[in-house]
Design an enzyme around this catalytic site. Structure first.
Site, PDB file in Angstrom:
ATOM      1  NE  ARG A  31      -3.084   3.484  -3.988  1.00  0.00           N
ATOM      2  CZ  ARG A  31      -3.862   4.535  -3.189  1.00  0.00           C
ATOM      3  NH1 ARG A  31      -3.418   5.006  -2.266  1.00  0.00           N
ATOM      4  NH2 ARG A  31      -5.055   4.603  -3.725  1.00  0.00           N
ATOM      5  CD  GLU A  80      -0.550  -0.070   2.890  1.00  0.00           C
ATOM      6  OE1 GLU A  80      -1.633   0.047   3.420  1.00  0.00           O
ATOM      7  OE2 GLU A  80      -0.096   1.304   2.475  1.00  0.00           O
ATOM      8  CG  HIS A 117      -2.802   3.809   4.385  1.00  0.00           C
ATOM      9  ND1 HIS A 117      -2.577   2.738   3.463  1.00  0.00           N
ATOM     10  CD2 HIS A 117      -3.248   4.685   3.818  1.00  0.00           C
ATOM     11  CE1 HIS A 117      -3.219   3.541   2.491  1.00  0.00           C
ATOM     12  NE2 HIS A 117      -3.569   4.554   2.493  1.00  0.00           N
TER      13      HIS A 117
END
Length: 309
Positions: free
Chosen positions: A223, A252, A270
């Site tokens: 994370r 993000e 990601h």
């Protein structure tokens, strides 16, 4: 989608992008089920928009985008997709680790720009992975999968986790427990695999980065908010650590100022679960979770205990 169409009347956001807040609020009205992405913030406002909502099926392992406590209070089941992306994310961890250690992405940029003239004995030297020390923070499914791969590289594997394994399990996985500060001081590579909780957010900050070796690397496929990105940029620019490989970020898709300018970091968008096989299995699991809950449940992957009358 075929599975959903078989059992449900479906309203689909057809574009491959993050839907807007307005689209989410309007789209959820009158629906019994919501199949959400990790990018969808599902809070009390969304639940207020539809008192008939029965299930929120998250297309992800993590569910910090959902107010689970509020859903439980309202009798709404929440599900996720655990286990299915373990190997894909562990593979991504190793992709980043090998990349930053051997300067693959950096070398690609040099080669494309014409910066490579000839072989030279000191040109773009990296860090040897085999025989190095790996520190894993968070030894859940993915952390263990990373440790399993590390054994093939003859690495010393240290770990820190909220719950320590038994001596038998430590022997089984070939790992040694360390307190966090000890792990950071000893490891050549530090790989994060902890969940995002109030206790873990910002767990790698200025103090922790300064505790690492100047020759060490930080890898994060867990994370983004586990790492203070401003502190990381400073540590990279001042050469307090050798480099970092990141697949997740604090905010993000935005990056902290100075991060993309650094040659000491590999920045993946990601991609942890981004294989055709894994995303397909995640989709099937999320669809089946939703269907199972609508048909009376519980699904196999319900994460809460909804307060239903």
């Amino acid at each position: 989608m075929n599975l959903l169409y078989r059992y449900c009347d479906v309203q689909l956001a057809v574009e491959d992008r993050v839907i807007t807040r307005t689209e989410l609020l309007e789209g959820v009205r009158g629906k019994q089920g919501l199949l959400s992405m990790i990018t969808d913030r599902v809070d009390a406002e969304v639940m207020d928009a539809n008192p008939q909502l029965k299930v929120i099926s998250n297309y992800a392992v993590g569910y910090d985008n959902i107010d689970v406590e509020e859903a439980s209070r309202r009798g709404i089941a929440v599900t996720n997709t655990p286990g299915v992306l373990t190997d894909a994310t562990a593979d991504m961890t190793w992709a980043l680790l090998m990349d930053i250690a051997r300067r693959v992405t950096e070398g690609d940029r040099v080669n494309r720009s014409g910066g490579w003239r000839e072989w030279a004995p000191m040109f773009m030297l990296g860090k040897e992975v085999t025989g190095s020390t790996l520190g894993i923070i968070g030894l859940g499914r993915i952390g263990k999968a990373v440790a399993k791969r590390a054994r093939g590289f003859n690495m010393q594997i240290l770990y820190h986790s909220r719950t320590r394994l038994s001596r038998e399990e430590e022997k089984q996985w070939g790992v040694e427990y360390r307190e966090l500060h000890e792990l950071l001081r000893e490891a050549d590579f530090v790989s994060l695999h902890a969940p995002s909780t109030p206790e873990t957010r910002g767990m790698i900050g200025r103090k922790e980065l300064s505790a690492m070796k100047s020759s060490a690397y930080l890898i994060n496929t867990a994370r983004g908010d586990l790492v203070d990105e401003k502190a990381l940029v400073k540590a990279l620019s001042q050469e307090e650590i050798a480099g970092a490989g990141l697949d997740v970020y604090e905010k993000e898709p935005r990056l902290a100022e100075g991060l993309k300018e650094s040659d000491r970091v590999v920045l993946a968008p990601h991609l942890g679960s981004a294989t055709r096989e894994t995303r397909g299995r995640m989709a099937e699991m999320a669809a089946q979770n939703l269907i199972d809950e609508l048909r009376g449940g519980p699904s196999d992957y319900r994460i809460n205990d909804p307060d239903r009358d």
